[in-house]
Scaffold this motif. Structure first.
Motif, PDB file in Angstrom:
ATOM      1  N   ASP A   1       0.846  -1.206   0.000  1.00  0.00           N
ATOM      2  CA  ASP A   1       0.000   0.000   0.000  1.00  0.00           C
ATOM      3  C   ASP A   1       0.877   1.250   0.000  1.00  0.00           C
ATOM      4  N   SER A   2       0.246   2.392  -0.220  1.00  0.00           N
ATOM      5  CA  SER A   2       1.020   3.570  -0.616  1.00  0.00           C
ATOM      6  C   SER A   2       2.040   4.001   0.437  1.00  0.00           C
ATOM      7  N   ASN A   3       1.721   3.857   1.737  1.00  0.00           N
ATOM      8  CA  ASN A   3       2.683   4.275   2.751  1.00  0.00           C
ATOM      9  C   ASN A   3       3.954   3.457   2.700  1.00  0.00           C
ATOM     10  N   ILE A   4       3.775   2.125   2.598  1.00  0.00           N
ATOM     11  CA  ILE A   4       4.941   1.248   2.541  1.00  0.00           C
ATOM     12  C   ILE A   4       5.722   1.504   1.254  1.00  0.00           C
ATOM     13  N   TRP A   5       4.980   1.688   0.161  1.00  0.00           N
ATOM     14  CA  TRP A   5       5.605   1.982  -1.132  1.00  0.00           C
ATOM     15  C   TRP A   5       6.509   3.209  -1.009  1.00  0.00           C
ATOM     16  N   ASN A   6       5.965   4.247  -0.408  1.00  0.00           N
ATOM     17  CA  ASN A   6       6.705   5.494  -0.259  1.00  0.00           C
ATOM     18  C   ASN A   6       7.960   5.303   0.598  1.00  0.00           C
ATOM     19  N   GLY A   7       7.784   4.645   1.748  1.00  0.00           N
ATOM     20  CA  GLY A   7       8.925   4.403   2.630  1.00  0.00           C
ATOM     21  C   GLY A   7      10.009   3.610   1.934  1.00  0.00           C
ATOM     22  N   LEU A   8       9.605   2.509   1.276  1.00  0.00           N
ATOM     23  CA  LEU A   8      10.570   1.660   0.576  1.00  0.00           C
ATOM     24  C   LEU A   8      11.290   2.454  -0.505  1.00  0.00           C
ATOM     25  N   PHE A   9      10.528   3.261  -1.239  1.00  0.00           N
ATOM     26  CA  PHE A   9      11.125   4.010  -2.335  1.00  0.00           C
ATOM     27  C   PHE A   9      12.285   4.865  -1.846  1.00  0.00           C
TER      28      PHE A   9
ATOM     29  N   ILE B   1      13.980   4.629   1.029  1.00  0.00           N
ATOM     30  CA  ILE B   1      15.088   3.840   1.580  1.00  0.00           C
ATOM     31  C   ILE B   1      15.956   3.292   0.449  1.00  0.00           C
ATOM     32  N   ILE B   2      15.301   2.827  -0.629  1.00  0.00           N
ATOM     33  CA  ILE B   2      16.073   2.319  -1.760  1.00  0.00           C
ATOM     34  C   ILE B   2      16.899   3.447  -2.387  1.00  0.00           C
ATOM     35  N   GLN B   3      16.313   4.656  -2.462  1.00  0.00           N
ATOM     36  CA  GLN B   3      17.080   5.799  -2.984  1.00  0.00           C
ATOM     37  C   GLN B   3      18.345   6.009  -2.161  1.00  0.00           C
ATOM     38  N   LEU B   4      18.191   5.870  -0.846  1.00  0.00           N
ATOM     39  CA  LEU B   4      19.327   6.060   0.061  1.00  0.00           C
ATOM     40  C   LEU B   4      20.437   5.072  -0.269  1.00  0.00           C
ATOM     41  N   PHE B   5      20.057   3.785  -0.440  1.00  0.00           N
ATOM     42  CA  PHE B   5      21.080   2.772  -0.694  1.00  0.00           C
ATOM     43  C   PHE B   5      21.704   2.952  -2.075  1.00  0.00           C
ATOM     44  N   ILE B   6      20.873   3.305  -3.061  1.00  0.00           N
ATOM     45  CA  ILE B   6      21.418   3.564  -4.394  1.00  0.00           C
ATOM     46  C   ILE B   6      22.435   4.691  -4.318  1.00  0.00           C
ATOM     47  N   CYS B   7      22.075   5.717  -3.549  1.00  0.00           N
ATOM     48  CA  CYS B   7      22.946   6.878  -3.444  1.00  0.00           C
ATOM     49  C   CYS B   7      24.288   6.492  -2.830  1.00  0.00           C
ATOM     50  N   VAL B   8      24.250   5.704  -1.745  1.00  0.00           N
ATOM     51  CA  VAL B   8      25.506   5.275  -1.123  1.00  0.00           C
ATOM     52  C   VAL B   8      26.360   4.546  -2.149  1.00  0.00           C
ATOM     53  N   ASN B   9      25.709   3.655  -2.939  1.00  0.00           N
ATOM     54  CA  ASN B   9      26.458   2.872  -3.914  1.00  0.00           C
ATOM     55  C   ASN B   9      26.992   3.709  -5.062  1.00  0.00           C
ATOM     56  N   ALA B  10      26.143   4.599  -5.570  1.00  0.00           N
ATOM     57  CA  ALA B  10      26.522   5.352  -6.760  1.00  0.00           C
ATOM     58  C   ALA B  10      27.561   6.412  -6.437  1.00  0.00           C
TER      59      ALA B  10
ATOM     60  N   ILE C   1      21.576  12.046   7.312  1.00  0.00           N
ATOM     61  CA  ILE C   1      20.573  12.206   6.272  1.00  0.00           C
ATOM     62  C   ILE C   1      19.144  12.063   6.819  1.00  0.00           C
ATOM     63  N   ILE C   2      18.999  11.565   8.050  1.00  0.00           N
ATOM     64  CA  ILE C   2      17.655  11.300   8.587  1.00  0.00           C
ATOM     65  C   ILE C   2      16.691  12.484   8.455  1.00  0.00           C
ATOM     66  N   PRO C   3      17.084  13.709   8.867  1.00  0.00           N
ATOM     67  CA  PRO C   3      16.097  14.792   8.750  1.00  0.00           C
ATOM     68  C   PRO C   3      15.618  14.998   7.328  1.00  0.00           C
ATOM     69  N   GLN C   4      16.550  14.956   6.361  1.00  0.00           N
ATOM     70  CA  GLN C   4      16.139  15.158   4.977  1.00  0.00           C
ATOM     71  C   GLN C   4      15.246  14.018   4.496  1.00  0.00           C
ATOM     72  N   LEU C   5      15.618  12.796   4.906  1.00  0.00           N
ATOM     73  CA  LEU C   5      14.840  11.643   4.464  1.00  0.00           C
ATOM     74  C   LEU C   5      13.421  11.700   5.034  1.00  0.00           C
ATOM     75  N   LEU C   6      13.318  12.087   6.328  1.00  0.00           N
ATOM     76  CA  LEU C   6      11.989  12.213   6.946  1.00  0.00           C
ATOM     77  C   LEU C   6      11.163  13.268   6.225  1.00  0.00           C
ATOM     78  N   LEU C   7      11.814  14.397   5.925  1.00  0.00           N
ATOM     79  CA  LEU C   7      11.106  15.469   5.220  1.00  0.00           C
ATOM     80  C   LEU C   7      10.648  14.997   3.847  1.00  0.00           C
ATOM     81  N   LEU C   8      11.546  14.274   3.145  1.00  0.00           N
ATOM     82  CA  LEU C   8      11.205  13.812   1.797  1.00  0.00           C
ATOM     83  C   LEU C   8      10.029  12.849   1.834  1.00  0.00           C
ATOM     84  N   MET C   9      10.064  11.913   2.808  1.00  0.00           N
ATOM     85  CA  MET C   9       8.960  10.959   2.919  1.00  0.00           C
ATOM     86  C   MET C   9       7.654  11.691   3.200  1.00  0.00           C
ATOM     87  N   ARG C  10       7.772  12.740   4.026  1.00  0.00           N
ATOM     88  CA  ARG C  10       6.592  13.509   4.394  1.00  0.00           C
ATOM     89  C   ARG C  10       6.064  14.271   3.172  1.00  0.00           C
ATOM     90  N   VAL C  11       6.988  14.957   2.480  1.00  0.00           N
ATOM     91  CA  VAL C  11       6.595  15.791   1.346  1.00  0.00           C
ATOM     92  C   VAL C  11       6.036  14.945   0.205  1.00  0.00           C
TER      93      VAL C  11
END
Lengths: 222, 220
Positions: free
Chosen positions: B47-55, B57-66, B168-178
């Motif tokens: 459902d949309s909340n989990i989708w958003n959270g996962l999205f 978190i995956i961005q975070l890991f991609i970013c670390v890798n890239a 990165i937590i504050p930005q990530l929380l804000l992004l998930m919220r926005v």
């Protein structure tokens, strides 16, 4: 005597906070009841933590301007005390939350901010330990210290204003809600607890610094 | 005066390297694809909340890798060469721009894959894409700076995660919220634009910190 007046003042203030905070009368509020006394211990620990971290960053900046290992020792010592204060603040907050909000951890934005601050400074110490060269360690540590502090600041002071919080004064004002304290409490809080705990933090830090200055003597005067 | 030219040259060099050694680029792409596939196998259509959270978190890991490789691939000798031909500020700006471009690309690809495999709860698509662009640039800026710091220490990859996640937590929380705005949630009053401004402000803060602090990391 001239040098130790502030240590005596610190002891007196803390004694006053302890006795006055536990024995003097407090206003009776719903839900809070007697736990309101925790405001003398929990909130000053946060004040102390912020002051310690700010001092740490000031010395980190000083180190980058003038690479002197003494500045690095100061910065690390202040960060250590700040972390200790942060842990204590988190524990006192969790105890308080258990009796007022019902559970010790409720993902409140300010609890998250506190946990973040502690993780950042834990990472700071890991980073320092992973570099063996002393000058490089001090330089990279100072850079991370400044960068992390700059990132932490909006997280602790701006984000809580935008997101709803369980903490008092949530709408617009993070930090202690002055409406909950009456005049008597304010005296103990602002005159006793806040300066008392801050001075205690500085005292602990000076002890750490003195110890480090002695153990690293041969590094400092090369 | 020729600072923009230097930045452009350094940027071009990074992009050329990327085009010539495509294995790193495809590596990250494959990383995205396999992660999303694993998510699909385990969750199918969340459902949309989990989708958003996962999205995010995956961005975070991609970013670390890239982003991690952007400093790890520079050898000591090459850094010494850059030191002699360009200034630290030009170097870090080139890196920031390059990583922002790469991360933007990766985020859009992962958004596409998320939509194909995990269903699409996104209602206002344009708004969500805009937020994803802002978010991926924010993530890449922070992690570029952290990669520069981690490159000075041992065990760089794990250090980056240790240092980066709390920052990165504050930005990530804000992004998930926005980004919930794109999922159809209504915000009251100015809340949404306030948070967007805050994210933009944080980006500027990170760029300024990088420009001020990188010269100190640069010299060895």
């Amino acid at each position: 005597m001239r040098k130790s007046w502030w240590k005596i003042l610190c002891s007196v203030l803390l004694l006053y906070t302890l006795v006055g905070g536990l024995l003097l009368d407090v206003p009776h509020k719903k839900i809070l009841n007697e736990t309101i006394r925790n405001i003398y211990f929990h909130v000053p620990l946060w004040f102390g933590m912020m002051i310690m971290f700010t001092c740490s960053v000031i010395y980190a900046i000083k180190y980058l301007r003038k690479p002197d290992l003494t500045n690095d020792i100061y910065a690390t010592a202040f960060a250590t005390t700040g972390t200790v204060y942060g842990v204590l603040g988190l524990i006192t907050g969790a105890i308080w939350a258990k009796y007022t909000w019902g559970k010790p951890w409720s993902n409140d934005i300010k609890q998250l901010g506190a946990a973040m601050a502690l993780l950042i400074y834990a990472a700071f110490f890991v980073l320092r330990n992973s570099i063996t060269d002393i000058d490089k360690r001090a330089r990279v540590g100072a850079v991370y210290n400044i960068f992390a502090f700059a990132m932490l600041f909006p997280a602790l002071w701006i984000v809580p204003r935008l997101v709803e919080s369980l903490h008092p004064g949530g709408a617009g004002n993070p930090g202690a809600d002055p409406r909950d304290m009456d005049a008597r409490m304010r005296i103990i809080f602002w005159l006793g607890a806040v300066p008392g705990f801050t001075l205690l933090g500085v005292w602990i830090t000076t002890l750490i610094i003195r110890l480090r200055l002695i153990t690293d003597k041969n590094l400092l005067h090369v | 005066m020729n600072a923009p030219k230097h930045i452009y040259t350094l940027l071009k060099k990074d992009l050329l390297l990327e085009l010539r050694q495509q294995y790193t680029f495809y590596g990250v792409l494959l990383y995205i694809a396999s992660t999303v596939f694993v998510l699909y196998l385990s969750l199918q259509q969340p459902d949309s909340n989990i989708w958003n959270g996962l999205f995010w978190i995956i961005q975070l890991f991609i970013c670390v890798n890239a982003v991690a490789k952007s400093f790890l691939q520079e050898s000591r000798g090459r850094m010494l060469y850059f030191y002699s031909v360009a200034g630290p500020v030009q170097f870090i700006i080139a890196k920031l721009i390059y990583n922002a471009i790469i991360m933007l690309l990766m985020s859009l690809v992962s958004l596409l894959l998320f939509n194909i495999m995990l269903g699409s709860p996104v209602i206002r698509f344009g708004q969500f894409v805009a937020i994803v662009c802002l978010g991926s640039v924010s993530l890449s800026l922070v992690f570029t700076m952290l990669a520069a710091i981690a490159a000075k220490a041992q065990q760089q990859a794990s250090l980056m995660a240790i240092m980066g996640f709390p920052v990165i937590i504050p930005q990530l929380l804000l992004l998930m919220r926005v980004s919930k705005a794109g999922l159809g949630e209504a915000f009251k009053g100015e809340a949404l634009s306030d948070m967007m401004w805050l994210l933009g402000g944080l980006d500027i803060l990170v760029i300024l910190m990088a420009i001020i602090l990188f010269p100190f990391l640069w010299k060895d």
